[in-house]
Design an enzyme around this catalytic site. Structure first.
Site, PDB file in Angstrom:
ATOM      1  N   GLU A  30       0.846  -1.213   0.000  1.00 25.42           N
ATOM      2  CA  GLU A  30       0.000   0.000   0.000  1.00 25.42           C
ATOM      3  C   GLU A  30       0.873   1.251   0.000  1.00 25.42           C
ATOM      4  O   GLU A  30       0.533   2.266  -0.605  1.00 25.42           O
ATOM      5  CB  GLU A  30      -0.929   0.013   1.217  1.00 25.42           C
ATOM      6  CG  GLU A  30      -1.866  -1.182   1.316  1.00 25.42           C
ATOM      7  CD  GLU A  30      -2.667  -1.418   0.052  1.00 25.42           C
ATOM      8  OE1 GLU A  30      -3.079  -0.440  -0.591  1.00 25.42           O
ATOM      9  OE2 GLU A  30      -2.851  -2.597  -0.306  1.00 25.42           O
TER      10      GLU A  30
ATOM     11  N   ASN B   3     -10.867   1.774   2.409  1.00 29.44           N
ATOM     12  CA  ASN B   3     -10.404   1.707   1.015  1.00 29.44           C
ATOM     13  C   ASN B   3     -11.340   0.920   0.091  1.00 29.44           C
ATOM     14  O   ASN B   3     -11.651   1.365  -1.007  1.00 29.44           O
ATOM     15  CB  ASN B   3      -8.998   1.102   0.955  1.00 29.44           C
ATOM     16  CG  ASN B   3      -8.490   1.026  -0.473  1.00 29.44           C
ATOM     17  OD1 ASN B   3      -8.399   2.047  -1.155  1.00 29.44           O
ATOM     18  ND2 ASN B   3      -8.205  -0.173  -0.940  1.00 29.44           N
TER      19      ASN B   3
ATOM     20  N   TRP C 167     -16.411  11.519 -12.861  1.00 27.58           N
ATOM     21  CA  TRP C 167     -15.654  11.146 -11.659  1.00 27.58           C
ATOM     22  C   TRP C 167     -15.101  12.356 -10.924  1.00 27.58           C
ATOM     23  O   TRP C 167     -14.843  12.319  -9.729  1.00 27.58           O
ATOM     24  CB  TRP C 167     -14.522  10.172 -12.009  1.00 27.58           C
ATOM     25  CG  TRP C 167     -13.576  10.639 -13.077  1.00 27.58           C
ATOM     26  CD1 TRP C 167     -13.672  10.398 -14.418  1.00 27.58           C
ATOM     27  CD2 TRP C 167     -12.386  11.444 -12.909  1.00 27.58           C
ATOM     28  NE1 TRP C 167     -12.633  11.000 -15.097  1.00 27.58           N
ATOM     29  CE2 TRP C 167     -11.823  11.642 -14.195  1.00 27.58           C
ATOM     30  CE3 TRP C 167     -11.755  12.003 -11.809  1.00 27.58           C
ATOM     31  CZ2 TRP C 167     -10.662  12.383 -14.411  1.00 27.58           C
ATOM     32  CZ3 TRP C 167     -10.585  12.747 -12.017  1.00 27.58           C
ATOM     33  CH2 TRP C 167     -10.059  12.928 -13.295  1.00 27.58           C
TER      34      TRP C 167
ATOM     35  N   TRP D  19       1.726   1.804  -3.483  1.00 29.19           N
ATOM     36  CA  TRP D  19       0.656   2.482  -4.237  1.00 29.19           C
ATOM     37  C   TRP D  19       0.730   3.986  -4.008  1.00 29.19           C
ATOM     38  O   TRP D  19       0.529   4.791  -4.912  1.00 29.19           O
ATOM     39  CB  TRP D  19      -0.734   1.983  -3.792  1.00 29.19           C
ATOM     40  CG  TRP D  19      -1.209   0.780  -4.528  1.00 29.19           C
ATOM     41  CD1 TRP D  19      -1.284  -0.484  -4.050  1.00 29.19           C
ATOM     42  CD2 TRP D  19      -1.700   0.736  -5.889  1.00 29.19           C
ATOM     43  NE1 TRP D  19      -1.782  -1.326  -5.024  1.00 29.19           N
ATOM     44  CE2 TRP D  19      -2.049  -0.601  -6.153  1.00 29.19           C
ATOM     45  CE3 TRP D  19      -1.866   1.684  -6.900  1.00 29.19           C
ATOM     46  CZ2 TRP D  19      -2.558  -1.008  -7.392  1.00 29.19           C
ATOM     47  CZ3 TRP D  19      -2.375   1.284  -8.132  1.00 29.19           C
ATOM     48  CH2 TRP D  19      -2.715  -0.048  -8.361  1.00 29.19           C
TER      49      TRP D  19
ATOM     50  N   TRP E 280     -20.860  12.230 -19.994  1.00 28.51           N
ATOM     51  CA  TRP E 280     -21.423  11.921 -18.675  1.00 28.51           C
ATOM     52  C   TRP E 280     -22.836  12.477 -18.579  1.00 28.51           C
ATOM     53  O   TRP E 280     -23.168  13.467 -19.236  1.00 28.51           O
ATOM     54  CB  TRP E 280     -20.575  12.556 -17.569  1.00 28.51           C
ATOM     55  CG  TRP E 280     -19.136  12.135 -17.582  1.00 28.51           C
ATOM     56  CD1 TRP E 280     -18.069  12.888 -17.988  1.00 28.51           C
ATOM     57  CD2 TRP E 280     -18.606  10.868 -17.201  1.00 28.51           C
ATOM     58  NE1 TRP E 280     -16.905  12.162 -17.860  1.00 28.51           N
ATOM     59  CE2 TRP E 280     -17.204  10.926 -17.388  1.00 28.51           C
ATOM     60  CE3 TRP E 280     -19.160   9.677 -16.706  1.00 28.51           C
ATOM     61  CZ2 TRP E 280     -16.361   9.845 -17.099  1.00 28.51           C
ATOM     62  CZ3 TRP E 280     -18.324   8.616 -16.423  1.00 28.51           C
ATOM     63  CH2 TRP E 280     -16.953   8.703 -16.616  1.00 28.51           C
TER      64      TRP E 280
ATOM     65  N   TRP F 147      -9.670   7.724  -7.842  1.00 23.14           N
ATOM     66  CA  TRP F 147     -10.868   8.023  -8.644  1.00 23.14           C
ATOM     67  C   TRP F 147     -10.689   7.601 -10.091  1.00 23.14           C
ATOM     68  O   TRP F 147     -11.584   7.008 -10.703  1.00 23.14           O
ATOM     69  CB  TRP F 147     -11.229   9.520  -8.542  1.00 23.14           C
ATOM     70  CG  TRP F 147     -12.141   9.715  -7.374  1.00 23.14           C
ATOM     71  CD1 TRP F 147     -11.781  10.084  -6.117  1.00 23.14           C
ATOM     72  CD2 TRP F 147     -13.551   9.468  -7.345  1.00 23.14           C
ATOM     73  NE1 TRP F 147     -12.886  10.080  -5.300  1.00 23.14           N
ATOM     74  CE2 TRP F 147     -13.982   9.710  -6.034  1.00 23.14           C
ATOM     75  CE3 TRP F 147     -14.495   9.069  -8.292  1.00 23.14           C
ATOM     76  CZ2 TRP F 147     -15.314   9.568  -5.636  1.00 23.14           C
ATOM     77  CZ3 TRP F 147     -15.826   8.924  -7.914  1.00 23.14           C
ATOM     78  CH2 TRP F 147     -16.222   9.168  -6.601  1.00 23.14           C
TER      79      TRP F 147
HETATM   80  C1  LIG Z   1     -11.555   6.732  -4.858  1.00 23.03           C
HETATM   81  C2  LIG Z   1     -10.391   6.699  -3.897  1.00 23.03           C
HETATM   82  C3  LIG Z   1      -9.989   7.881  -3.277  1.00 23.03           C
HETATM   83  C4  LIG Z   1      -8.910   7.866  -2.375  1.00 23.03           C
HETATM   84  N1  LIG Z   1      -8.509   9.045  -1.791  1.00 23.03           N
HETATM   85  C5  LIG Z   1      -7.434   9.058  -0.963  1.00 23.03           C
HETATM   86  C6  LIG Z   1      -6.979  10.261  -0.370  1.00 23.03           C
HETATM   87  O1  LIG Z   1      -7.491  11.363  -0.626  1.00 23.03           O
HETATM   88  N2  LIG Z   1      -5.932  10.197   0.503  1.00 23.03           N
HETATM   89  C7  LIG Z   1      -5.300   9.014   0.796  1.00 23.03           C
HETATM   90  O2  LIG Z   1      -4.353   9.006   1.593  1.00 23.03           O
HETATM   91  N3  LIG Z   1      -5.692   7.863   0.222  1.00 23.03           N
HETATM   92  C8  LIG Z   1      -6.743   7.841  -0.631  1.00 23.03           C
HETATM   93  N4  LIG Z   1      -7.148   6.655  -1.191  1.00 23.03           N
HETATM   94  C9  LIG Z   1      -6.361   5.424  -0.939  1.00 23.03           C
HETATM   95  C10 LIG Z   1      -6.847   4.593   0.252  1.00 23.03           C
HETATM   96  O3  LIG Z   1      -8.210   4.365   0.168  1.00 23.03           O
HETATM   97  C11 LIG Z   1      -6.534   5.242   1.597  1.00 23.03           C
HETATM   98  O4  LIG Z   1      -5.166   5.616   1.643  1.00 23.03           O
HETATM   99  C12 LIG Z   1      -6.778   4.248   2.739  1.00 23.03           C
HETATM  100  O5  LIG Z   1      -8.121   3.845   2.744  1.00 23.03           O
HETATM  101  C13 LIG Z   1      -6.442   4.909   4.051  1.00 23.03           C
HETATM  102  O6  LIG Z   1      -6.704   4.030   5.112  1.00 23.03           O
HETATM  103  P1  LIG Z   1      -5.532   3.436   5.991  1.00 23.03           P
HETATM  104  O7  LIG Z   1      -4.640   4.528   6.438  1.00 23.03           O
HETATM  105  O8  LIG Z   1      -6.156   2.584   7.018  1.00 23.03           O
HETATM  106  O9  LIG Z   1      -4.759   2.557   4.922  1.00 23.03           O
HETATM  107  P2  LIG Z   1      -3.822   1.276   5.084  1.00 23.03           P
HETATM  108  O10 LIG Z   1      -4.525   0.156   4.429  1.00 23.03           O
HETATM  109  O11 LIG Z   1      -3.383   1.078   6.471  1.00 23.03           O
HETATM  110  O12 LIG Z   1      -2.575   1.651   4.144  1.00 23.03           O
HETATM  111  C14 LIG Z   1      -1.420   2.345   4.644  1.00 23.03           C
HETATM  112  C15 LIG Z   1      -1.186   3.614   3.892  1.00 23.03           C
HETATM  113  O13 LIG Z   1      -0.887   3.346   2.532  1.00 23.03           O
HETATM  114  C16 LIG Z   1      -1.412   4.389   1.711  1.00 23.03           C
HETATM  115  N5  LIG Z   1      -2.385   3.793   0.787  1.00 23.03           N
HETATM  116  C17 LIG Z   1      -3.177   2.723   1.015  1.00 23.03           C
HETATM  117  N6  LIG Z   1      -3.906   2.435  -0.082  1.00 23.03           N
HETATM  118  C18 LIG Z   1      -3.560   3.339  -1.012  1.00 23.03           C
HETATM  119  C19 LIG Z   1      -3.957   3.569  -2.352  1.00 23.03           C
HETATM  120  N7  LIG Z   1      -4.840   2.787  -2.978  1.00 23.03           N
HETATM  121  N8  LIG Z   1      -3.423   4.617  -3.013  1.00 23.03           N
HETATM  122  C20 LIG Z   1      -2.505   5.415  -2.430  1.00 23.03           C
HETATM  123  N9  LIG Z   1      -2.081   5.248  -1.166  1.00 23.03           N
HETATM  124  C21 LIG Z   1      -2.593   4.222  -0.462  1.00 23.03           C
HETATM  125  C22 LIG Z   1      -2.079   5.397   2.637  1.00 23.03           C
HETATM  126  O14 LIG Z   1      -1.162   6.423   2.910  1.00 23.03           O
HETATM  127  C23 LIG Z   1      -2.383   4.554   3.859  1.00 23.03           C
HETATM  128  O15 LIG Z   1      -2.492   5.301   5.047  1.00 23.03           O
HETATM  129  C24 LIG Z   1      -8.219   6.646  -2.104  1.00 23.03           C
HETATM  130  C25 LIG Z   1      -8.648   5.472  -2.734  1.00 23.03           C
HETATM  131  C26 LIG Z   1      -9.710   5.498  -3.613  1.00 23.03           C
HETATM  132  C27 LIG Z   1     -10.142   4.226  -4.271  1.00 23.03           C
END
Ligand SMILES: Cc1cc2nc3c(=O)[nH]c(=O)nc-3n(C[C@H](O)[C@H](O)[C@H](O)COP(=O)(O)OP(=O)(O)OC[C@H]3O[C@@H](n4cnc5c(N)ncnc54)[C@H](O)[C@@H]3O)c2cc1C
Length: 486
Positions: free
Chosen positions: A278, A345, A363, A281, A310, A386
């Protein structure tokens, strides 16, 4: 005199710029520019502003303990920063400026203007890539181009980190200043002006100390089971560290280090490896943002998707925003977002795909709504997520793959626990009906029927994407366009 310029890196530990500035054994002061208009222009959620300002208060105290003065100056907008910084540098006799690099377009432009303003003053600027694990321009494909496929990027990312990762050294004992917090009153009054309800803030603990504790708790109790449990929104299985990572109260290096240390325990290895994925990502979307500036200008990564027509339906958008679509998991997720400033997520993917595919709404509307509410609102991750969900992005979900919101609900909230938490009207339903309440309308009279049917969505979306692609190919290969390119 050395200056540390704080931006989205509101911490003292695992902070290379601060560590290096203090290492020099010369006086260090720190500065932060409040840019509320910048927040207004970019839809930054009030909750996120609150998190940043509270963390800034904590940072001022932590720096004071180290003998570092923090000056908070009200710049209003990025445009005022170069001039204010030049004045500040002159007033305080600054010779060297240290900061963590930032990669979004406006931040890059601001930093270029700052470099120009400080050049005649002879200030030496040193930047560090602490907001990412691998700097955005480091990895290239064999052809020298940026990676646009995550799996290939991740392979190289792992290898690079294996040989380059170094945790930041501990901070030297103390700076040489008095530890004054100049402008604390300005931060406090900015906080007072805000009207963020307790019902939102009570879910969050701002600041570095809380973030470090949360990382420790997560590593100890949840990291091992991360891969197995992370997709189930009713469980506290993910770190919820995204707000800390995006405001920089926690560094990605601290996260990576905690996960790699946890890997020493065989039982935690798989969960830790998955969590590191993650963090990859996170870097992936940052390098996309840095290397494909069109995404920062509101453009789709895949240009052909700009031709999609759209639908324009404010009522459908409103139903989505308010969690009234008639699809329980989508509605529960949207209510979680509005009530807490965060969404799981899996549900971000489900709700984003629902908006762009079922409701056939642009979107960008959803991207903006998320930014207006998320405590972790982060341009690169939000835009990447997105565009992934809407199939307009890099390495995005193929357009013909449309999540079935009922199937997602049955799979990831089988007992309906998460739905029951957020949609009281469905609390009494059994674990079969809760996913499709319209099948028993008398049992949930206060819950709306689906705003659109699921049947037919996949076909409609597939057709629209194919037509957009054909139109795009035609216009890019027509004799006129070939002539224009020649
Ligand atoms: C439509 C959409 C919008 C999102 N908007 C944001 C946003 O504005 N800010 C944001 O930080 N994340 C965003 N994410 C990614 C992800 O959903 C969140 O980072 C995650 O849910 C945060 O929860 P966590 O800290 O418990 O994540 P964990 O699962 O604990 O992951 C650890 C860290 O990894 C990073 N991470 C995890 N998944 C992703 C991912 N898919 N993309 C990029 N980084 C990731 C985050 O920094 C997160 O805190 C988005 C995902 C989607 C699908």
């Amino acid at each position: 005199m050395n200056l540390l310029w704080y931006r989205n890196d509101l911490r003292i530990h695992s902070h290379r710029a601060l560590q290096q500035a203090l290492e020099r054994d010369e006086p260090v002061i720190a500065v932060y520019f409040l840019c509320e208009q910048q927040w207004d222009n970019h839809d930054v959620a009030p909750l996120r502003r609150w998190y940043v300002l509270q963390s800034l208060l904590e940072l001022g105290d932590a720096l004071a303990e180290r003998g570092v003065d923090l000056h908070v100056l009200d710049a209003g907008d990025f445009a005022a920063v170069p001039g204010l910084l030049a004045d500040f540098v002159g007033e305080h006799g600054i010779e060297r400026l240290f900061c963590s690099r930032e990669y979004p377009l406006n931040e890059l432009n601001r930093d270029r203007a700052v470099a120009q303003a400080l050049e005649p003053l002879g200030v030496q600027i040193t930047g560090f890539d602490d907001s990412v694990l691998v700097p955005p321009r480091t990895l290239n494909t064999g052809k020298g181009t940026p990676y646009t496929v995550f799996s290939a990027f991740k392979k190289r990312w792992d290898v690079w980190l294996d040989s380059h990762f170094e945790p930041v050294a501990a901070l030297p004992a103390a700076g040489a200043g008095n530890g004054r917090f100049v402008g604390k009153g300005g931060v406090e009054s900015a906080l007072k002006k805000m009207t963020v309800p307790d019902s939102l803030t009570r879910h969050w603990q701002p600041g570095e100390a809380a973030a470090l504790k949360q990382l420790d708790d997560f590593a100890e109790h949840h990291l091992a089971g991360y891969r197995k449990h992370r997709d189930f929104p009713s469980q506290p299985a993910t770190s919820a560290l995204s707000a800390a990572l995006s405001a920089g109260t926690l560094s990605p290096a601290s996260c990576y280090r905690a996960a790699t240390l946890a890997m020493a325990d065989a039982g935690a290895r798989d969960g830790a490896a998955c969590w590191i994925g993650e963090l990859a990502w996170r870097d992936f979307y940052r390098q996309i943002m840095a290397r494909f500036p069109r995404v920062s200008r509101g453009g789709a990564f895949r240009p052909e998707t700009e031709l999609l027509q759209w639908s324009q339906d404010p009522d459908l958008f409103q139903a989505w925003c308010e969690g009234r679509t008639g699809y329980p998991l989508v509605d529960a997720a949207m209510r979680q977002l509005v009530a807490t400033g965060w969404m799981h997520n899996r549900l971000r993917m489900v709700t984003a795909m629902f908006l762009s595919k079922h409701l056939w709404l642009d979107w960008r509307l959803g991207e903006r709504f998320f930014m207006q509410h998320l405590i972790d609102g982060d341009f690169a991750a939000n835009n990447g997520g997105w565009q992934w969900s809407a199939s307009s992005g890099t390495d995005a979900v193929p357009y013909f793959r449309v999540f079935n919101p009922v199937r997602q609900s049955q799979r990831f909230d089988a007992q309906g626990e998460f739905i029951a938490r957020w949609v009281p009207a469905l609390r009494e339903l059994d674990n079969k009906t809760v996913h499709e309440p319209w099948k028993q309308p008398l049992l949930a009279p206060d819950y709306p029927p689906p705003v659109v049917p699921h049947a037919g969505v996949r076909e409609r979306v597939t057709e629209a994407f194919k037509a957009a692609k054909a139109q795009y190919d035609d216009s890019n290969h027509s004799p006129t366009s070939r002539k224009e390119q020649a």
